[in-house]
Every structure is written in structure tokens, then in C-alpha cells.
Design a protein around this motif. Sequence first.
Motif, short mmCIF file in Angstrom:
data_model
loop_
_atom_site.label_atom_id
_atom_site.label_comp_id
_atom_site.label_asym_id
_atom_site.label_seq_id
_atom_site.Cartn_x
_atom_site.Cartn_y
_atom_site.Cartn_z
N ILE A 6 0.83 -1.20 0.00
CA ILE A 6 0.00 0.00 0.00
C ILE A 6 0.86 1.25 0.00
O ILE A 6 0.58 2.23 -0.67
N LEU A 7 1.97 1.22 0.75
CA LEU A 7 2.83 2.38 0.86
C LEU A 7 3.88 2.46 -0.24
O LEU A 7 4.69 3.37 -0.25
N ASP A 8 3.86 1.51 -1.19
CA ASP A 8 4.78 1.55 -2.31
C ASP A 8 4.42 2.72 -3.20
O ASP A 8 3.35 2.77 -3.78
N THR A 9 5.32 3.70 -3.33
CA THR A 9 5.01 4.90 -4.08
C THR A 9 5.28 4.75 -5.56
O THR A 9 4.98 5.65 -6.34
N SER A 10 5.88 3.67 -5.99
CA SER A 10 6.30 3.59 -7.38
C SER A 10 5.14 3.25 -8.30
O SER A 10 4.22 2.54 -7.93
N ASP A 11 5.24 3.74 -9.53
CA ASP A 11 4.27 3.42 -10.56
C ASP A 11 4.91 2.46 -11.56
O ASP A 11 4.84 2.63 -12.75
N GLY A 12 5.56 1.44 -11.02
CA GLY A 12 6.29 0.51 -11.86
C GLY A 12 7.77 0.69 -11.67
O GLY A 12 8.24 1.53 -10.90
N ASP A 13 8.57 -0.11 -12.38
CA ASP A 13 10.02 -0.04 -12.25
C ASP A 13 10.55 1.25 -12.87
O ASP A 13 9.99 1.83 -13.78
N ALA A 14 11.71 1.66 -12.38
CA ALA A 14 12.36 2.82 -12.96
C ALA A 14 12.86 2.50 -14.35
O ALA A 14 13.05 1.35 -14.70
N PRO A 15 13.10 3.51 -15.18
CA PRO A 15 13.57 3.26 -16.53
C PRO A 15 14.84 2.44 -16.53
O PRO A 15 15.75 2.66 -15.75
N LEU A 32 -2.63 8.98 -0.45
CA LEU A 32 -2.29 8.73 0.95
C LEU A 32 -1.46 9.87 1.52
O LEU A 32 -1.64 10.28 2.67
N ALA A 33 -0.54 10.41 0.70
CA ALA A 33 0.24 11.56 1.15
C ALA A 33 -0.67 12.75 1.41
O ALA A 33 -0.49 13.49 2.38
N LEU A 78 -9.54 1.30 2.47
CA LEU A 78 -8.68 2.39 2.89
C LEU A 78 -9.44 3.70 3.07
O LEU A 78 -9.04 4.56 3.86
N LEU A 79 -10.52 3.87 2.31
CA LEU A 79 -11.34 5.07 2.40
C LEU A 79 -12.80 4.68 2.55
O LEU A 79 -13.20 3.58 2.17
N ARG A 80 -13.60 5.58 3.09
CA ARG A 80 -15.04 5.36 3.19
C ARG A 80 -15.75 6.55 2.54
O ARG A 80 -15.27 7.68 2.58
N ARG A 81 -16.90 6.27 1.93
CA ARG A 81 -17.69 7.30 1.26
C ARG A 81 -18.72 7.88 2.22
O ARG A 81 -19.21 7.19 3.11
N GLN A 82 -19.06 9.14 1.97
CA GLN A 82 -20.15 9.77 2.71
C GLN A 82 -20.83 10.78 1.79
O GLN A 82 -20.17 11.72 1.30
N ARG A 83 -22.10 10.59 1.53
CA ARG A 83 -22.83 11.49 0.64
C ARG A 83 -23.45 12.64 1.43
O ARG A 83 -24.06 12.43 2.48
N GLU A 84 -23.27 13.84 0.91
CA GLU A 84 -23.89 15.04 1.47
C GLU A 84 -24.66 15.71 0.34
O GLU A 84 -24.07 16.40 -0.51
N GLY A 85 -25.97 15.49 0.26
CA GLY A 85 -26.73 16.00 -0.87
C GLY A 85 -26.29 15.32 -2.15
O GLY A 85 -26.27 14.10 -2.25
N THR A 93 -10.46 5.17 6.77
CA THR A 93 -10.90 4.05 7.59
C THR A 93 -9.89 3.84 8.71
O THR A 93 -8.76 4.35 8.64
N PRO A 94 -10.23 3.09 9.76
CA PRO A 94 -9.25 2.79 10.81
C PRO A 94 -8.00 2.12 10.26
O PRO A 94 -6.87 2.38 10.74
N HIS A 95 -8.16 1.25 9.25
CA HIS A 95 -7.00 0.57 8.66
C HIS A 95 -6.05 1.58 8.02
O HIS A 95 -4.83 1.55 8.24
N ALA A 96 -6.59 2.51 7.23
CA ALA A 96 -5.75 3.52 6.59
C ALA A 96 -5.12 4.45 7.63
O ALA A 96 -3.97 4.86 7.48
N THR A 97 -5.88 4.77 8.67
CA THR A 97 -5.33 5.62 9.73
C THR A 97 -4.12 4.97 10.38
O THR A 97 -3.09 5.63 10.63
N ARG A 98 -4.21 3.66 10.63
CA ARG A 98 -3.06 2.95 11.21
C ARG A 98 -1.86 2.98 10.27
O ARG A 98 -0.73 3.20 10.70
N ILE A 99 -2.10 2.75 8.99
CA ILE A 99 -1.02 2.77 8.01
C ILE A 99 -0.35 4.14 7.96
O ILE A 99 0.89 4.25 7.93
N LEU A 100 -1.16 5.19 7.97
CA LEU A 100 -0.61 6.53 7.89
C LEU A 100 0.15 6.90 9.16
O LEU A 100 1.18 7.59 9.09
#
Length: 290
Positions: A6-15, A32-33, A78-85, A93-100
Motif C-alpha cells: 500500500i505504501l509503495d510509491t512507485s508506478d512501476g520499475d524505474a527506466p 495517501l500523502a 482504505l477510504l469510506r464514502r459519505q454522501r452530502e446532498g 478508515t481505521p485501517h488507513a489511519t493505522r497505516i498513515l
Amino acid sequence: MADNDILDTSDGDAPDGDASQAPQSRPQSLMLAFFGNHVLEEGDLCVYSGSIIDVLGRVGVGEQAVRSTLTRMVNRGLLRRQREGRRMYFGLTPHATRILHDGRTRIWRQGAVNDDWNGSWTLLGFSLPDSWKRQRHDLRSRLAWSGFGALYSGLWIAPGDVDVSAVVDELGLADHVKIFHARADQATDIELMIRDTWDLESIAARYVTFDKRWTAHLGAGSGEDPIGTRLRLVSEWLWTIRTDPRLPARHLPPAWPARAAQETFRQVAEQTEAPALRGARELLETAPPR
């Protein structure tokens, strides 16, 4: 999914497979950042999706990529939705909070330089059935994030007293793992062991690359957007340190580049902290959780 993935920031291998070249950060890592920088310490808030699209657009992530990343992170718990109108808001989520919180400790409190090693090592031995490929991958990923390296195939080692019991329990592998805390005998060449266990050249190259890139930024003036700059900074720093086990400085090569890179990181972080927080508070639309 392992926290290290989850915390892997890479978008694939480097060139060309060059691990020293920081790849383009993944939208999930930038997301996440964003939540770590602007939501984690503000309390249990939900953020309007339009605000998130605005912020991530500042680091080159398009609206469709943001929306698909939000959906994916909801599905991954990792995230939860909440509709307002007619508007959709997203919170941690608690899981994402722990990771962060784990990432925050690694980035802001531990630091990249281990000057106070007490001479102890944590050893973890495991034996898993051949068919348990996913469990083996998850365990190795979590061990690597916790600072372990493979001394032998089923015996991993980390500097200091590392408590990985919670990791082992969470993965359901307590019956297959043995953990010891020990000191090396005088007959053991610690510096040779370190070179054999960890890829020091690759770790050092990441620090050199980071330091070169962000030292140039320090002299570039204040024309850049502080919110976007700080997102890129934290994401790239996490990519830089994620394979570094914080080995004892006394057993590393002279002029180990982590020290200079960490100083550069902290200077840019200090430079951008106040304007990024001020800008985010003016920009972000938030709602209390329901």
C-alpha cells in the motif's frame, strides 16, 4: 494486501531497471500523502471529492485517475464514502489511519540515520508450506518495511529490538514463526553481514538521487505550489526510505548519503509546511463524519 504494498510509491520499475531513478508516483500514494498531510491530524474529517481532484491535479493526476483511485481505495478498505446532498465526501478508515500513523512515525520520528544502535539484532525464522505463496509474499513485504533483510532464505534479521509480533499475528502466522533478540559474536563480521544481506548500493543511490533533485529545489525560489510540492516531497521520500532498514551508522560506508538527503528533506518540509497547510485549509471542503 501488505502495508508495504500500500505504501509503495512507485508506478512501476524505474527506466532501464535503475532503482536509483525515482519513478512517477502512483495516484494511490499521492492520495495517501494528501490524507496524511492534510486530514490525519485534523481529526476525523471527510473531504469533498472535488477538493481532492483539485489538489491531485496540482501534481499531474487527472480527474478520471483520481475518481478511479478513490473507488479502488474504498474497495480496498482504505477510504469510506459519505454522501452530502449531491456531493460525495471521502474519509479515512481505521485501517488507513493505522497505516498513515505508521508511515508518519517512519518519516518524521525515526529518521533515516541510525546513530543510537544498541548492538542488538532481531532474528525471525519462518517455515511456510510451499503452497502458501501469498502468505510468504505478505510476510516478506511486511518484514522489509519493518527493516528486516534475508540473512538466509528462512531467517531474516533487523537491527535493534523490533517488535513484529503484531505483524505476525495479523497475518495469522504465529505458529510458523520464531522470533529472537540477540547480539553478534565477536567472530561475526557485521559489516560483511550487512553487505551480504542488504543492497547498500541501491539504497545509497536512492538517497543520492533524492538529495540531488530536492537540493536543486531549495535554490529555485518560492514560485511552486506548496501543496503540490509537499505531496511530491513526502511521496518521493517514502519511496527513498522504504527499502532502508536504518542500519547502524557505524557499520555503513563513510559519508553514507542518508544524512545529507534527510537534511534536505527536512529543509524542504519546513519550507513548505506552513504555506501548504494554510492553502489546504482555504481550499478543502470538508464535512464531519456521520
